[in-house]
Design a protein around this motif. Structure first.
Motif, PDB file in Angstrom:
ATOM      1  N   GLU A  42       0.824  -1.201   0.000  1.00  0.00           N
ATOM      2  CA  GLU A  42       0.000   0.000   0.000  1.00  0.00           C
ATOM      3  C   GLU A  42       0.861   1.254   0.000  1.00  0.00           C
ATOM      4  OE1 GLU A  42      -3.724   1.838   2.627  1.00  0.00           O
ATOM      5  OE2 GLU A  42      -2.667   0.039   3.287  1.00  0.00           O
ATOM      6  N   ASP A  43       0.620   2.120  -0.974  1.00  0.00           N
ATOM      7  CA  ASP A  43       1.255   3.432  -1.057  1.00  0.00           C
ATOM      8  C   ASP A  43       2.779   3.327  -0.964  1.00  0.00           C
ATOM      9  OD1 ASP A  43       1.292   6.171  -1.391  1.00  0.00           O
ATOM     10  OD2 ASP A  43       1.168   6.591   0.758  1.00  0.00           O
ATOM     11  N   VAL A  44       3.354   2.440  -1.770  1.00  0.00           N
ATOM     12  CA  VAL A  44       4.809   2.249  -1.792  1.00  0.00           C
ATOM     13  C   VAL A  44       5.411   3.253  -2.769  1.00  0.00           C
ATOM     14  CG1 VAL A  44       6.657   0.676  -2.487  1.00  0.00           C
ATOM     15  CG2 VAL A  44       4.733  -0.171  -1.117  1.00  0.00           C
ATOM     16  N   SER A  45       6.319   4.095  -2.267  1.00  0.00           N
ATOM     17  CA  SER A  45       6.963   5.118  -3.097  1.00  0.00           C
ATOM     18  C   SER A  45       8.458   5.144  -2.807  1.00  0.00           C
ATOM     19  CB  SER A  45       6.375   6.505  -2.822  1.00  0.00           C
ATOM     20  OG  SER A  45       4.988   6.550  -3.113  1.00  0.00           O
ATOM     21  N   PHE A  46       9.250   5.090  -3.848  1.00  0.00           N
ATOM     22  CA  PHE A  46      10.699   5.214  -3.708  1.00  0.00           C
ATOM     23  C   PHE A  46      11.297   5.423  -5.087  1.00  0.00           C
ATOM     24  CE2 PHE A  46       9.955   0.716  -4.458  1.00  0.00           C
ATOM     25  CZ  PHE A  46      10.976   0.332  -5.312  1.00  0.00           C
ATOM     26  N   ASP A 105      23.760   0.687  -0.991  1.00  0.00           N
ATOM     27  CA  ASP A 105      23.928   2.132  -0.882  1.00  0.00           C
ATOM     28  C   ASP A 105      22.753   2.730  -0.113  1.00  0.00           C
ATOM     29  OD1 ASP A 105      26.295   2.284  -2.558  1.00  0.00           O
ATOM     30  OD2 ASP A 105      24.949   1.843  -4.236  1.00  0.00           O
ATOM     31  N   ARG A 106      21.586   2.108  -0.294  1.00  0.00           N
ATOM     32  CA  ARG A 106      20.360   2.589   0.350  1.00  0.00           C
ATOM     33  C   ARG A 106      19.581   1.400   0.884  1.00  0.00           C
ATOM     34  NH1 ARG A 106      17.162   6.751   0.826  1.00  0.00           N
ATOM     35  NH2 ARG A 106      18.831   8.005  -0.086  1.00  0.00           N
ATOM     36  N   ILE A 107      18.931   1.585   2.036  1.00  0.00           N
ATOM     37  CA  ILE A 107      18.101   0.555   2.657  1.00  0.00           C
ATOM     38  C   ILE A 107      16.653   1.030   2.699  1.00  0.00           C
ATOM     39  CG2 ILE A 107      17.640  -0.799   4.733  1.00  0.00           C
ATOM     40  CD1 ILE A 107      20.254  -1.593   3.604  1.00  0.00           C
ATOM     41  N   ILE A 108      15.748   0.189   2.212  1.00  0.00           N
ATOM     42  CA  ILE A 108      14.310   0.438   2.334  1.00  0.00           C
ATOM     43  C   ILE A 108      13.720  -0.704   3.150  1.00  0.00           C
ATOM     44  CG2 ILE A 108      12.115   0.631   1.112  1.00  0.00           C
ATOM     45  CD1 ILE A 108      13.604   1.880  -1.218  1.00  0.00           C
ATOM     46  N   VAL A 109      13.146  -0.383   4.291  1.00  0.00           N
ATOM     47  CA  VAL A 109      12.573  -1.383   5.186  1.00  0.00           C
ATOM     48  C   VAL A 109      11.069  -1.452   4.948  1.00  0.00           C
ATOM     49  CG1 VAL A 109      12.335  -2.169   7.575  1.00  0.00           C
ATOM     50  CG2 VAL A 109      14.326  -0.812   6.905  1.00  0.00           C
ATOM     51  N   MET A 110      10.559  -2.668   4.699  1.00  0.00           N
ATOM     52  CA  MET A 110       9.128  -2.868   4.511  1.00  0.00           C
ATOM     53  C   MET A 110       8.560  -3.687   5.665  1.00  0.00           C
ATOM     54  SD  MET A 110       8.553  -3.408   0.398  1.00  0.00           S
ATOM     55  CE  MET A 110       6.796  -3.048   0.622  1.00  0.00           C
ATOM     56  N   TYR A 111       7.317  -3.348   6.026  1.00  0.00           N
ATOM     57  CA  TYR A 111       6.633  -4.107   7.073  1.00  0.00           C
ATOM     58  C   TYR A 111       5.142  -4.091   6.772  1.00  0.00           C
ATOM     59  CZ  TYR A 111       5.048  -5.821  11.579  1.00  0.00           C
ATOM     60  OH  TYR A 111       4.456  -6.588  12.564  1.00  0.00           O
ATOM     61  N   ALA A 112       4.550  -5.275   6.691  1.00  0.00           N
ATOM     62  CA  ALA A 112       3.099  -5.417   6.484  1.00  0.00           C
ATOM     63  C   ALA A 112       2.598  -4.582   5.313  1.00  0.00           C
ATOM     64  CB  ALA A 112       2.335  -5.058   7.761  1.00  0.00           C
ATOM     65  N   GLY A 113       3.363  -4.589   4.215  1.00  0.00           N
ATOM     66  CA  GLY A 113       2.908  -3.940   2.993  1.00  0.00           C
ATOM     67  C   GLY A 113       3.234  -2.476   2.865  1.00  0.00           C
ATOM     68  N   GLN A 114       3.936  -1.906   3.846  1.00  0.00           N
ATOM     69  CA  GLN A 114       4.290  -0.491   3.795  1.00  0.00           C
ATOM     70  C   GLN A 114       5.802  -0.308   3.913  1.00  0.00           C
ATOM     71  OE1 GLN A 114       2.108   1.094   7.173  1.00  0.00           O
ATOM     72  NE2 GLN A 114       0.491   1.890   5.830  1.00  0.00           N
ATOM     73  N   ILE A 115       6.285   0.801   3.357  1.00  0.00           N
ATOM     74  CA  ILE A 115       7.660   1.213   3.636  1.00  0.00           C
ATOM     75  C   ILE A 115       7.652   1.932   4.981  1.00  0.00           C
ATOM     76  CG2 ILE A 115       9.503   2.801   2.970  1.00  0.00           C
ATOM     77  CD1 ILE A 115       8.880   2.182   0.069  1.00  0.00           C
ATOM     78  N   VAL A 116       8.497   1.469   5.911  1.00  0.00           N
ATOM     79  CA  VAL A 116       8.527   2.092   7.242  1.00  0.00           C
ATOM     80  C   VAL A 116       9.823   2.865   7.482  1.00  0.00           C
ATOM     81  CG1 VAL A 116       6.924   0.436   8.261  1.00  0.00           C
ATOM     82  CG2 VAL A 116       9.381  -0.044   8.321  1.00  0.00           C
TER      83      VAL A 116
END
Length: 339
Positions: free
Chosen positions: A30-34, A234-245
């Motif tokens: 849901e609403d994943v942006s990067f 170089d970059r870390i994107i953490v996801m949890y339960a369908g969202q980027i946190v």
């Protein structure tokens, strides 16, 4: 924010499955942006069921037709003035021209991705001829070159082998060679080292770093192993339960994590100090990632969070907010927790 160095921009991506409203389940992501810069390695991390693989399949256009997909996935041109493409708006034929050429993917289990009844050479030649106007002889010659580039000894012999005749590490190198055959701007690697032993893992990671340097391609690397992420990201994107946190540089993530979930993941890693102090048990995060029908109304990590506060964290979904330069976090209490 889009710059000339941006190769991929994802904006408000949501993916759902199952029946339509009013009986529809919540979106899987849901609403994943990067965004991904050119030559950048971005690691998507998080526990199983966080939405990492669904995100990658959406980027590749490999979700079933029944999936409900909204948002934008913009692939920006290599050259100045070259138009950007919204991948979700392309026809199937146009998407097929992009897939494997400008965007390629390496999956977790190469044995299930390679056709068991055709030789490595036949499969690599087919890919090369699909994306380039090559004779079979020239495609075979280039195939040997790609196998050599990914570190396979005697690539001419490997071309004649069947998939079952290769080790797991060699099969994964073959998959990387096939992904590179279209000269992609972006490579998506979905846990490509999980099934490999530690030594071969290190070899594959070194290979990806070398290929990034040589070709300038960007990489989205999906993993649940933070030790692997620390080596290449170089970059870390953490996801949890369908969202980027959390979304930050690797340096900021490993030295100044802002999201309690990120802190809990890092605390669960084994360290030298633990061994010195005689600790025999790793720290764990209580509970599990909530299912689609179990997601809380507020912060989705609240039921497992040791910093959660009722009436603040259990109502209204928090939004991503700035936690520093080029650092986003989805937590209302990050500042007081970090103090």
């Amino acid at each position: 924010m889009t710059t000339r160095d941006t190769v991929l921009e994802v904006d408000g991506l949501s993916v759902g499955f199952g029946p339509q409203a009013p009986n529809a389940l919540p979106p899987v992501i849901e609403d994943v942006s990067f965004s991904v810069r050119r030559g950048e390695i971005v690691c998507l991390v998080g526990e199983s069921s966080s939405g990492k693989s669904v995100t990658s399949l959406a980027l590749m256009g490999l979700l079933p037709p029944s999936a409900r997909i909204t948002g934008e996935i913009m692939l920006h041109g290599r050259e100045a003035g070259e138009p950007s493409l919204d991948l979700l708006q392309l026809s199937r034929r146009a998407r097929n021209r992009i897939r494997g050429h400008r965007i390629s993917m390496v999956f977790q289990d190469p044995m299930n991705c390679l056709d068991p009844i055709f030789s490595i050479g036949n499969q690599l030649v087919e890919i090369l001829r699909w994306h380039n106007a090559l004779s079979r002889v020239e495609a075979w010659r280039q195939g040997i070159g790609y196998l050599h580039a990914v570190g396979i000894n005697q690539p001419d012999v490997c071309m004649k082998r069947m998939p079952h005749e290769l080790s797991g590490g060699m099969r994964q190198r073959v998959m990387i060679a096939m992904a590179l055959a279209g000269k992609p701007e972006l490579l998506i690697a979905d846990e490509p080292t999980t099934a490999l032993d530690v030594t071969v893992q290190a070899q594959v990671l070194d290979l990806l770093l070398r290929l990034r340097t040589q070709t300038g391609m960007s990489v989205i690397f999906i993993t649940h192993n933070l030790a692997v992420a620390s080596r290449i990201a170089d970059r870390i994107i953490v996801m949890y339960a369908g969202q980027i946190v959390e979304n930050s540089s690797a340096e900021s993530f490993f030295t100044r994590p802002a999201m309690p979930y990120s802190r809990a993941l890092l605390d669960a890693l084994p360290t030298v100090d633990m061994i010195r102090q005689g600790q025999k048990r790793l720290k764990t995060i209580s509970g599990n990632v909530p299912g689609l029908a179990e997601r809380p109304a507020g912060c989705r990590f609240f039921p497992r969070c040791v910093h959660g506060v009722a009436a603040m964290c259990d109502s209204g979904s928090p939004v991503l907010q700035s936690a520093g330069a080029d650092h986003l976090v989805r937590c209302r209490r990050w500042e007081e927790i970090s103090a």
